[in-house]
Design a protein around this motif. Structure first.
Motif, PDB file in Angstrom:
ATOM      1  N   UNK A 122      -4.671   7.459  -4.878  1.00  0.00           N
ATOM      2  CA  UNK A 122      -4.059   7.267  -3.892  1.00  0.00           C
ATOM      3  C   UNK A 122      -3.353   9.016  -3.303  1.00  0.00           C
ATOM      4  N   UNK A 123      -2.583   9.967  -4.114  1.00  0.00           N
ATOM      5  CA  UNK A 123      -2.536  10.988  -3.688  1.00  0.00           C
ATOM      6  C   UNK A 123      -3.325  12.077  -3.894  1.00  0.00           C
ATOM      7  N   UNK A 124      -4.303  12.360  -3.653  1.00  0.00           N
ATOM      8  CA  UNK A 124      -5.306  13.429  -4.044  1.00  0.00           C
ATOM      9  C   UNK A 124      -5.698  13.308  -2.427  1.00  0.00           C
ATOM     10  N   UNK A 125      -5.114  15.027  -2.454  1.00  0.00           N
ATOM     11  CA  UNK A 125      -4.797  15.514  -1.002  1.00  0.00           C
ATOM     12  C   UNK A 125      -6.424  15.272   0.032  1.00  0.00           C
ATOM     13  N   UNK A 126      -7.677  15.709  -0.390  1.00  0.00           N
ATOM     14  CA  UNK A 126      -8.573  15.269   0.278  1.00  0.00           C
ATOM     15  C   UNK A 126      -8.585  14.142   0.794  1.00  0.00           C
ATOM     16  N   UNK A 127      -8.064  12.692   0.211  1.00  0.00           N
ATOM     17  CA  UNK A 127      -8.365  11.656   1.066  1.00  0.00           C
ATOM     18  C   UNK A 127      -6.959  11.429   1.937  1.00  0.00           C
ATOM     19  N   UNK A 128      -5.977  11.916   1.793  1.00  0.00           N
ATOM     20  CA  UNK A 128      -5.428  11.753   2.309  1.00  0.00           C
ATOM     21  C   UNK A 128      -5.072  11.050   3.948  1.00  0.00           C
TER      22      UNK A 128
ATOM     23  N   UNK B 128      -8.438   9.532   4.960  1.00  0.00           N
ATOM     24  CA  UNK B 128      -9.964   9.186   4.541  1.00  0.00           C
ATOM     25  C   UNK B 128      -9.146   7.521   4.705  1.00  0.00           C
ATOM     26  N   UNK B 129     -10.066   6.730   5.995  1.00  0.00           N
ATOM     27  CA  UNK B 129      -9.739   5.624   5.840  1.00  0.00           C
ATOM     28  C   UNK B 129     -10.175   4.699   5.113  1.00  0.00           C
ATOM     29  N   UNK B 130     -11.181   5.143   4.289  1.00  0.00           N
ATOM     30  CA  UNK B 130     -11.632   3.864   3.692  1.00  0.00           C
ATOM     31  C   UNK B 130     -11.055   3.957   2.302  1.00  0.00           C
ATOM     32  N   UNK B 131     -10.243   4.607   1.493  1.00  0.00           N
ATOM     33  CA  UNK B 131      -9.638   5.070   0.532  1.00  0.00           C
ATOM     34  C   UNK B 131      -7.959   3.705   1.393  1.00  0.00           C
ATOM     35  N   UNK B 132      -8.015   3.299   2.279  1.00  0.00           N
ATOM     36  CA  UNK B 132      -7.321   2.412   2.256  1.00  0.00           C
ATOM     37  C   UNK B 132      -7.808   0.843   2.193  1.00  0.00           C
ATOM     38  N   UNK B 133      -8.797   1.661   3.263  1.00  0.00           N
ATOM     39  CA  UNK B 133      -9.547   0.238   3.258  1.00  0.00           C
ATOM     40  C   UNK B 133      -9.940  -0.906   1.934  1.00  0.00           C
ATOM     41  N   UNK B 134     -10.500   0.192   0.699  1.00  0.00           N
ATOM     42  CA  UNK B 134     -11.094  -0.037  -0.470  1.00  0.00           C
ATOM     43  C   UNK B 134      -9.268  -0.962  -1.065  1.00  0.00           C
ATOM     44  N   UNK B 135      -8.774  -0.073  -1.285  1.00  0.00           N
ATOM     45  CA  UNK B 135      -7.670  -0.707  -1.770  1.00  0.00           C
ATOM     46  C   UNK B 135      -7.104  -2.186  -1.509  1.00  0.00           C
ATOM     47  N   UNK B 136      -7.143  -2.074   0.244  1.00  0.00           N
ATOM     48  CA  UNK B 136      -6.695  -3.009   0.939  1.00  0.00           C
ATOM     49  C   UNK B 136      -7.700  -4.861   0.305  1.00  0.00           C
ATOM     50  N   UNK B 137      -9.077  -4.272   0.479  1.00  0.00           N
ATOM     51  CA  UNK B 137     -10.111  -5.169  -0.629  1.00  0.00           C
ATOM     52  C   UNK B 137      -9.673  -6.176  -1.747  1.00  0.00           C
ATOM     53  N   UNK B 138     -10.036  -4.583  -2.120  1.00  0.00           N
ATOM     54  CA  UNK B 138      -9.191  -5.237  -4.233  1.00  0.00           C
ATOM     55  C   UNK B 138      -7.563  -6.079  -4.273  1.00  0.00           C
ATOM     56  N   UNK B 139      -6.436  -5.156  -3.106  1.00  0.00           N
ATOM     57  CA  UNK B 139      -5.264  -6.556  -2.954  1.00  0.00           C
ATOM     58  C   UNK B 139      -5.720  -7.761  -2.665  1.00  0.00           C
ATOM     59  N   UNK B 140      -6.385  -7.804  -1.742  1.00  0.00           N
ATOM     60  CA  UNK B 140      -6.620  -9.279  -1.153  1.00  0.00           C
ATOM     61  C   UNK B 140      -7.338 -10.484  -2.339  1.00  0.00           C
TER      62      UNK B 140
END
Length: 427
Positions: A365-371, A373-385
């Motif tokens: 989550x705190x990786x600067x290269x993914x700040x 990057x829309x797929x990071x919250x997208x993947x996290x949202x899928x897992x939370x769902x």
């Protein structure tokens, strides 16, 4: 033959032979910009003569001979013969004798010339953006307008990139050659990266209103096939395998109205089985070359292996996710990247459950290269769902929607966010 039919035939021949012409002439003049100009001069000559004289039996050879004649005339007029005598004298003498022989004019070292042109247009001295534009211009034959439209960049910007790229190659005296020794690995990596980036932009458009741009995928695949036909490098065949298999899904990735269809929901009967067979054959060739050269699988071979796992599965539920997890682990070992780690987390969720995957994603989550990057919250949202944490999932999907620049993807993510307020999570 009617004039309109002749014009269409000339256009078809030009599309097929254009890159070969530029490559062949570049070997003479050592300047890709001038070579492109001379190739276009040959086309103009064909447009002037063929409607009256008829299309030659070997139109590609005719164009090559004409373009090389123009090159020789240009060199003489500019008095470049003496200055470049040591460099190109032998080539010119041979070409002067060969010009009347259309077969020789067409076939003379053309495979090597194409390979040289690919390596030249993808030279690391150019920026990534310049390499992409120049490759699409010289090798794919796309117009400046088409390239600008593909990347949603103003046409003058693309035109400037191409002009500056040609100027840089000339000023830096970049040799028209296939590199050898230590330089070969770096240059080949640049070539493969350009082809890969062109394909990816077509497979999932960065921005705009369309989810995919199949034309770019087709051009990248064509370039990859050309390179594979001229090279025994395992990574070349690995890249082609990856592109063939990925391209097999294109028609199943969107609905008739253009909405994205994610991998688990795709109708696999719409996957192109011919492209899959070609991809698996290329992957087998890559494995054979790796064994013959005593090389471990490289990044493109490993990505192709991952794509093959999906291609071999008759249904999404039958995918060998444990193997995909292992392959992503191997890929991360030789080409570390937070995006690879994120993809591995997705595979972990499918193989071992969303809880285990969420722990891996939270570490990114705190990786600067993914700040951004829309797929990071997208993947996290899928897992939370999947874990029935719907309010948190909704927030992640909304954040992902804010970050993406693709309109179709934004609609998809907002739809998933809205679904978190209405229904139970999808498992």
């Amino acid at each position: 033959m009617l004039a309109t039919d002749t014009s269409k035939a000339i256009e078809t021949v030009w599309k097929i032979e254009r890159a070969k012409l530029i490559a062949g002439v570049t070997r003479l003049v050592r300047d890709v910009g001038l070579a492109e100009e001379l190739a276009q001069d040959a086309l103009v000559t064909a447009l002037e003569q063929w409607p009256a004289s008829g299309i030659p039996d070997k139109p590609g050879a005719w164009l090559m001979a004409t373009a090389k004649n123009r090159a020789l005339d240009r060199l003489r007029r500019a008095k470049l013969m003496e200055r470049k005598h040591a460099e190109i004298g032998r080539d010119m003498e041979a070409d002067e004798q060969a010009v009347p022989d259309y077969d020789t004019a067409l076939d003379d070292d053309i495979g090597d010339d194409l390979l040289r042109l690919i390596f030249t247009s993808c030279h690391p001295v150019l920026s990534t953006e310049a390499r992409l534009a120049l490759t699409l211009r010289l090798l794919a034959g796309l117009t400046t307008e088409e390239i600008a439209r593909a990347f949603l960049v103003p046409e003058p910007t693309i035109a400037q990139r191409i002009v500056r790229a040609k100027k840089t190659l000339a000023e830096k005296h970049v040799p028209f050659e296939v590199p050898r020794g230590e330089d070969r690995g770096e240059r080949l990596a640049s070539v493969l990266e350009v082809i890969y980036l062109i394909f990816n932009e077509g497979y999932t458009a960065t921005s705009g209103d369309d989810w995919t741009r199949p034309t770019l995928c087709e051009e990248a695949l064509r370039l990859g096939r050309i390179l594979a036909g001229l090279s025994a490098e395992p990574e070349v065949h690995g890249l082609v395998a990856l592109l063939e298999i990925q391209a097999s899904r294109l028609s199943a990735r969107t609905s008739p109205s253009g909405e994205p269809i994610l991998l688990p929901d795709q109708d696999r009967s719409r996957w192109d089985r011919l492209l899959i067979r070609r991809g698996l054959a290329a992957l087998e060739r890559a494995a054979e070359e790796s064994i013959a050269q005593r090389l471990l699988p490289g990044p493109y071979v490993l990505q192709a292996e991952i794509a093959a796992c999906h291609a071999r599965a008759p249904a999404a539920a039958e995918t060998d996710w444990a193997r995909i997890v292992a392959l992503y682990g191997a890929l991360g070992g030789i080409a570390p990247s937070p995006i690879i780690d994120l993809n591995r987390a997705v595979a972990v969720s499918m193989a071992y459950g969303p809880g285990a995957a969420l722990e891996l994603v939270d570490e990114l989550v705190d990786h600067p290269a993914l700040k951004s990057y829309h797929l990071l919250p997208s993947v996290r949202g899928d897992l939370l769902a999947k874990l029935d944490r719907r309010e948190e999932a909704r927030a992640e999907f909304e954040r992902a929607a804010e970050l993406t620049r693709n309109a179709r993807e934004r609609d998809l993510l907002l739809g998933r966010a809205a679904a978190m307020q209405k229904t139970a999570p999808r498992h």
